[in-house]
Design an enzyme around this catalytic site. Structure first.
Site, PDB file in Angstrom:
ATOM      1  N   GLU A 369      20.981 -31.861  34.009  1.00  0.00           N
ATOM      2  CA  GLU A 369      20.752 -32.267  34.293  1.00  0.00           C
ATOM      3  C   GLU A 369      20.936 -34.078  34.455  1.00  0.00           C
ATOM      4  O   GLU A 369      19.308 -33.879  34.578  1.00  0.00           O
ATOM      5  CB  GLU A 369      18.796 -31.852  34.982  1.00  0.00           C
ATOM      6  N   GLU A 481      21.507 -20.389  36.648  1.00  0.00           N
ATOM      7  CA  GLU A 481      20.070 -19.562  36.393  1.00  0.00           C
ATOM      8  C   GLU A 481      19.284 -19.320  37.513  1.00  0.00           C
ATOM      9  O   GLU A 481      18.520 -19.455  38.221  1.00  0.00           O
ATOM     10  CB  GLU A 481      19.383 -21.364  36.319  1.00  0.00           C
TER      11      GLU A 481
END
Ligand code: XIL
Length: 564
Positions: A369, A481
């Site tokens: 991220e 994910e």
């Protein structure tokens, strides 16, 4: 009499079973020596000639940045690969402790009946009883599933060593020190749990040694049984996801995030995992706050367990994650380090963690991220960005490559599945890194989605349209994910919609050889990051198995995609 005998039984794996029963009250020969079991997989503990030496790691769950005033929640180590206790009737558990001489003594021994559910931002505490020495106080603490805690305290005169005995007789539980009764309370229900796991802990800066730990039944009717924990090993289900993918989509690993406590504490969870998936991603166990809880001190036991499990079951491991702005221990995020020191810390962290699993972890989310949640800017609120600016990304990738040149190195990001300002920025970032010769192998697209009346998830067509440009750079891509949050609406209609949505994304990955993995963020709604932290029954319903590990429509839909 069957007192304290060790029997070897064969249950697919060799196991040593300690059983003690029907002992005379004072007969220590009836006791099971719990230190004879494995204590080498307990973080913060070292097995030495004089016992198990424990030093405080301060392992804790740090709240996210927007809750900066909330203190971390302690998350002490549990010996999940050691002795597992079952107590029926009255018993005595005797622990001899040599207390550290570094300040007021501190030691905690906990028996967990229900393991905590650990997320990296919160924790459901589970159910446990703890005996503790804290300075001139002795304590018995009962942790209830509800989160409530009962604490009983009694002053004592600290000494270098102490023998603590926890004794249950009927409805009463007592704690004595060196034979002297100190605390009495009603026996808590947790002690009747089918399995109890011990944990040892102390505060940072403190040490103690557990010199002996013995368990014996008291009286005719009492039984205690101790078994060594074993890692489940189960072959793939013939018609399951993993087997079908191996046959029909061999480029694609079928992965899932894995939580350590259910992996070691819930065999049904472990069996479904091994039957259906060919790759695991440690959900939290490799995050900085867990694996590197003190400066220069690492806690590998939980990550080791996941990697060992994967190897036992012929599964690959995807490591998560090395350079991220979250899940950082406070010693790091609040430490007063210079830019140069932070570089050193990151370099050491990556060399140590990647180095430990060299050859055993196939790929890494080296950078997690890197971009602002919903914008094209790099996130600035991490120590890594503060120390190195945008260069931290190349720095981390190079460090990981040095530590394991064969591992596939990824940047993992969310909200980048379709073309938008953020995915454009990710694309430019990746292209720039490749142009600079930085070892970047692929991009992970998280695919956390919601299905509600007022939310439109990314479509497979939009994802396909966007992912192409990353593949054209020569990169591998993975769905890293995926979950599909239904919140509390698990109606049939929604479950069907969820199934179709999962299937559409898997079909995309099946048809494009550059996809290396299709990975969901957990597999059962029982242990899912979509659960409400304040309410274990608030499920989210986002995964492919229900809380009882029954296949949901989404599972069947994924099977159908792979059967083709
Ligand atoms: C999640 C975990 O699943 C939870 O246990 C934790 O409370 C919060 O983080 N993106 C990531 C993952 O890269 O590490 C996050 O995992 C989910 C979002």
């Amino acid at each position: 009499m069957r007192n304290g005998i060790g029997v070897t039984v064969v249950l697919g794996v060799m196991a040593v079973l300690g059983i003690a029963g029907r002992a005379g009250a004072a007969d220590d020969a009836a006791a099971v020596d719990l230190l004879a079991y494995d204590w080498s997989h307990l973080d913060g503990a070292v097995v030495a000639a004089d016992g198990v030496r424990v030093s405080g790691l301060g392992r804790a769950i740090v709240p996210p940045a927007d809750m900066a005033d909330t203190p971390p929640t302690a998350n002490p180590p549990i010996n999940l690969r050691g002795p597992v206790l079952t107590l029926a009737g009255d018993f005595a558990l005797t622990a001899r402790l040599r207390l550290g001489t570094d300040g007021p003594p501190q030691a905690r021994l906990t028996l967990y009946g229900r393991l905590p559910v650990i997320q990296d931002e919160w924790r459901q505490p589970g159910e446990a009883v703890t005996l503790a020495v804290k300075g001139d106080m002795l304590r018995l603490v009962v942790q209830h599933v509800s989160g409530e805690r009962e604490t009983y305290t009694q002053a004592w005169r600290p000494a270098d060593s102490v023998t603590l005995a926890l004794v249950r007789r009927g409805e009463r539980l007592t704690l004595s020190a060196n034979g002297e009764p100190m605390i009495a309370m009603p026996a808590p229900p947790v002690l009747a749990s089918k399995r109890l796991w011990p944990g040892l802990d102390t505060d940072v800066g403190h040490t103690f040694t557990l010199e002996s730990l013995r368990l014996r039944p008291l009286g005719e009717a009492a039984r205690v049984a101790v078994t060594p924990a074993t890692l489940v090993s189960t072959p793939p289900a013939p018609g399951g996801l993993r087997a079908l993918a191996a046959r029909n989509a061999p480029h694609l690993a079928i992965g899932t995030a894995v939580a350590t406590n259910p992996l070691l504490g819930d065999p049904a969870y472990a069996r479904v995992l091994a039957r259906e998936f060919s790759m695991v991603t440690p959900e939290n166990a490799m995050k900085f706050q867990f694996i590197h809880p003190r400066p220069g001190r690492y806690a590998f036991a939980e990550a080791d367990a996941i990697v060992d499990f994967a190897e036992h079951n012929g599964m690959a491991v995807h490591g998560h994650t090395l350079a991220w702005g979250e899940a950082l221990p406070r010693w790091l995020s609040r430490g007063d380090y210079s830019d140069g020191e932070l570089r050193e810390i990151l370099a050491d962290h990556i060399a140590t963690v990647v180095g430990r699993y060299k050859g055993r972890v196939a790929g890494w989310d080296v950078v997690n991220e890197p971009l602002e949640p919903f914008g094209p800017e790099l996130r600035r609120d991490s120590p890594w960005y503060r120390a190195m600016g945008a260069d931290y990304i190349a720095f981390a990738l190079r460090a990981a490559h040095r530590a394991d040149p064969d591992a596939a190195l990824y940047i993992n990001e969310f909200a980048c599945e379709e073309r938008n300002a953020k995915s454009d920025a990710l694309y430019r970032l990746a292209r720039g890194l490749l142009a600079d010769g930085v070892p970047l192998d692929g991009i992970g697209f998280q695919l956390h989605e919601d299905l509600t009346d007022d939310y439109r998830p990314v479509t497979a067509a939009a994802f396909r349209d966007n992912v192409r440009r990353f593949i054209d750079l020569g990169l591998a891509v993975r769905i890293s994910e995926m979950d599909v949050n239904l919140h509390d609406d698990a109606s049939t209609a929604r479950l069907q919609q969820q199934a179709a949505y999962y299937a559409s994304m898997l079909a995309l990955a099946r048809d494009i050889p550059a996809f290396t993995a299709f990975s969901t963020w957990g597999f059962t709604d029982r242990y899912s990051s979509l659960q409400d932290w304040w309410n274990p029954d608030g499920l989210g319903n986002g995964l492919i198995f229900d809380p009882a590990l029954r296949a949901k429509p989404a599972y069947d839909a994924l099977r159908r995609v792979l059967a083709r």
